[in-house]
Design an enzyme around this catalytic site. Structure first.
Site, PDB file in Angstrom:
ATOM      1  CE  LYS A   1      -0.683  -0.765   9.990  1.00  0.00           C
ATOM      2  NZ  LYS A   1      -0.218  -2.186   9.574  1.00  0.00           N
TER       3      LYS A   1
ATOM      4  CG  PHE B   1      -0.242 -12.454  11.190  1.00  0.00           C
ATOM      5  CD1 PHE B   1      -0.932 -11.045  11.073  1.00  0.00           C
ATOM      6  CD2 PHE B   1      -1.011 -13.499  10.310  1.00  0.00           C
ATOM      7  CE1 PHE B   1      -2.195 -10.723  10.352  1.00  0.00           C
ATOM      8  CE2 PHE B   1      -2.286 -13.180   9.493  1.00  0.00           C
ATOM      9  CZ  PHE B   1      -2.591 -11.977   9.870  1.00  0.00           C
TER      10      PHE B   1
ATOM     11  NE  ARG C   1      -9.309  -2.786   1.325  1.00  0.00           N
ATOM     12  CZ  ARG C   1      -8.543  -3.341   2.506  1.00  0.00           C
ATOM     13  NH1 ARG C   1      -8.941  -2.608   3.637  1.00  0.00           N
ATOM     14  NH2 ARG C   1      -7.870  -4.158   2.275  1.00  0.00           N
TER      15      ARG C   1
ATOM     16  CB  THR D   1      -1.084  -5.845   2.383  1.00  0.00           C
ATOM     17  OG1 THR D   1      -2.545  -5.814   2.356  1.00  0.00           O
ATOM     18  CG2 THR D   1      -0.820  -6.065   3.978  1.00  0.00           C
TER      19      THR D   1
ATOM     20  NE  ARG E   1      -1.254  -0.654   3.433  1.00  0.00           N
ATOM     21  CZ  ARG E   1      -2.476  -1.480   3.309  1.00  0.00           C
ATOM     22  NH1 ARG E   1      -3.106  -1.870   2.262  1.00  0.00           N
ATOM     23  NH2 ARG E   1      -3.132  -1.198   4.593  1.00  0.00           N
TER      24      ARG E   1
ATOM     25  CG  ASN F   1       1.120  -2.128   5.939  1.00  0.00           C
ATOM     26  OD1 ASN F   1       0.676  -1.387   7.001  1.00  0.00           O
ATOM     27  ND2 ASN F   1       0.229  -3.022   5.437  1.00  0.00           N
TER      28      ASN F   1
ATOM     29  CG  HIS G   1      -5.997  -1.009   9.388  1.00  0.00           C
ATOM     30  ND1 HIS G   1      -5.874  -2.478   8.878  1.00  0.00           N
ATOM     31  CD2 HIS G   1      -7.086  -1.060   9.816  1.00  0.00           C
ATOM     32  CE1 HIS G   1      -6.938  -3.139   9.235  1.00  0.00           C
ATOM     33  NE2 HIS G   1      -7.654  -2.069   9.864  1.00  0.00           N
TER      34      HIS G   1
END
Length: 590
Positions: A455, A502, A530, A536, A550, A560, A563
């Site tokens: 991100k 959201f 993952r 998350t 994370r 976080n 993804h």
């Protein structure tokens, strides 16, 4: 004392790679006495060198040096040689080599090259286009063969450009390199820095278009390869060509009646020449200069020189159901004590066909039916193991395929230690060869791809840390591009939550700057990514998975850090939308 001073002035001392690089900046001829630390330079030739220095009186274009092979990477092929070696460098290019203290031959070579330099300086001749010699073991030159373990390879560096990575050309290029008889010694996938681009393309930095070229090389993923020519000269284009001078001659009466026709072998192409013939040079660039290659290896693969002497081998191992169920932990402990690294492992219930393939050597035995029934009765444990000389060490460790043979030949083997009364066979399996190992690994651990996203709030330094975590976890980054995600593009990645309240907050976070979108590839990629990302919520991640991405780089549930796709099917759907030209790394139905 005067004599000592003259000796130091006569030959400069070169004892590291940096001084070697400086020496190659000398103008004119440099005569290099390559020596071993344990025996020192060749003193027998110093009288000749001093005589030539005084008689020729060309201090500007005639230089003498001694170079210690033990500490100079470029001179690795000359290490552990007791015979003197003399190299001749003209304006930084090594053009000739003389083995042994052959004073008349060395004298003739120096005088000849200095006379050429004088004529060039006077405008009486054009500088010849010298061919730079490759450094190889002298024994290998004599026999035409080279030992894997005793000869240092002459390597090239190849960079596969971001454009080729995006369009899925990487696998094709690597396959063509291997099919051409070359060997990929090391490989890395990374985003090049501007400094790395300038280092690799140092010969064209002065060209007017270069500044426009740099961003093209730094805005996406490149693949860097270390390539050697290998020891087998089996190239598709290499043929035995009849010698026209002997082809039609009849053998004389005193010749052996089974005389073999004279043939000439085509010269082996350089890597650059081979890639040009394959029409793929627009997708990759090659560096062949020995000194430049050594510098680039230090930049891109700092551990390469210390690890190439290790013959690391990857194999498949399998614990049959009874052993896995009853003493699996004991075997895993032994595997680690024996120095194996467990790269991957999974429990698997074999199909009848898989069991028959793995147990083919027992198919003529009376107990074959019971064996297949046993192999399919419950989970086996499949492992991918890595170790120096892993194949032979595993074979010796587990012993022969039957208990009876093991008692006779290797009574200390694991075959005897973990023998069962139900079946008279080895309860452990190992690949027969490295080729078989790769086939078996691909079967039991098929590659899978997943989508990953870093991100905007993640800093450049944190990105580098995340890249390192990705590589340490065994992922290959097979595609990557940096992009400012619009709503339309974000919808392709976050399609499961576009109708959630959201989602607008997610879009706001993504609009803060460019995201890095990647395709990660390995066995079980979606689940492994993952796991590496962690929960998350970063606060929850710090409690439950403190080493996860994370936990280390996340700020909040929205910011976080990363993804990823939920499962393999969603991953491929998203990848095909974001990377329209994506080519899967394997034929597995992801």
């Amino acid at each position: 004392m005067a004599g000592k001073k003259r000796e130091v002035q006569l030959q400069a001392v070169i004892n590291n790679q940096s001084l070697w690089g400086e020496m190659l900046q000398n103008k004119g001829l440099t005569v290099i006495d390559v020596y071993q630390a344990w025996c020192g330079p060749c003193k027998a030739m110093q009288t000749l060198f001093r005589k030539l220095k005084n008689e020729l009186n060309e201090d500007e274009i005639l230089h003498f040096v001694v170079a210690e092979a033990d500490n100079i990477v470029t001179l690795q092929p000359f290490r552990d040689k007791c015979e003197p070696i003399f190299l001749f460098s003209v304006n930084g290019k090594i053009i000739a080599k003389i083995e042994g203290a052959n004073a008349p031959l060395v004298n003739k070579k120096i005088i000849s090259l200095i006379n050429e330099e004088r004529k060039i300086a006077a405008g009486k001749m054009v500088r010849p286009q010298y061919h730079e010699i490759a450094f190889v073991d002298s024994d290998a030159e004599d026999t035409g063969e080279a030992s894997n373990e005793n000869v240092d390879k002459v390597c090239n560096i190849v960079i596969i450009k971001p454009e080729a990575m995006i369009t899925g050309k990487t696998i094709e290029i690597k396959e063509k390199i291997i099919n051409g008889g070359f060997v990929i010694e090391a490989e890395d996938t990374r985003v090049l820095t501007e400094t790395e681009v300038r280092d690799f393309y140092s010969q064209i930095v002065d060209q007017p278009e270069f500044e426009d070229f740099v961003p093209l090389m730094t805005n996406g993923l490149s693949c860097i390869l270390v390539i050697s020519q290998g020891n087998k000269q089996e190239l598709p284009h290499e043929e035995n060509v009849p010698n026209p001078e002997t082809e039609h001659k009849e053998p004389s009466e005193d010749q052996h009646e089974m005389a073999t026709p004279t043939v000439m072998k085509k010269k082996r192409d350089s890597l650059q020449e081979y890639l040009e013939r394959q029409d793929i040079t627009q997708f990759c660039d090659v560096e062949e200069n020995v000194d430049n290659v050594n510098k680039l290896i230090d930049i891109f693969f700092p551990d390469f020189k210390s690890t190439t002497s290790l013959k690391l081998e990857r194999i498949l191992a399998l614990l049959r159901p009874d052993l896995f169920r009853e003493k699996g932990e004991d075997v895993l402990n032994i595997i680690q004590v024996e120095g194996f690294k467990i790269l991957m492992q999974r429990q698997i219930v074999l199909s009848k066909e898989e069991a028959q393939t793995l147990c083919k050597e027992y198919e003529n035995e009376d107990y074959f039916g019971n064996l297949i029934e046993n192999m399919t009765s419950g989970p086996s444990l499949a492992l991918v193991l890595l170790r120096e000389n892993g194949l032979q060490h595993w074979k010796k460790l587990i012993g022969p395929s039957t208990v009876e043979e093991a008692k006779d030949y290797l009574p200390e083997s694991l075959c005897i230690q973990f023998a069962t009364e139900s079946l008279p066979i080895n309860q452990l399996y190992g690949s027969d060869s490295l080729e078989a190992a790769e086939r078996e690994i691909q079967h039991f651990f098929p590659l899978q791809s997943t989508l990953a996203l870093i991100k905007p709030h993640v800093t450049h330094e944190q990105r580098e840390d995340i890249f390192n975590l990705i590589k340490e976890a065994g992922f290959d980054i097979t595609q990557m591009k940096e992009m400012l995600l619009t709503k339309e593009q974000a919808d392709k990645i976050y399609f499961k939550i576009v109708k959630k309240d959201f989602y607008k907050d997610v879009l706001e976070v993504l609009s803060e700057g460019p995201s890095l979108v990647m395709v990660l590839t390995k066995w079980n990629a979606a689940a492994e990514w993952r796991r590496l990302m962690g929960p998350t919520d970063p606060d929850e991640a710090k409690l439950l998975s403190p080493d996860s991405i994370r936990a280390r780089f996340g700020r909040s549930v929205l910011r976080n850090a990363v993804h990823g796709s939920s499962n393999p099917y969603e991953a491929m759907e998203t990848i095909n939308k974001v990377f329209e030209k994506f080519v899967p790394a394997s034929t597995e139905a992801n």
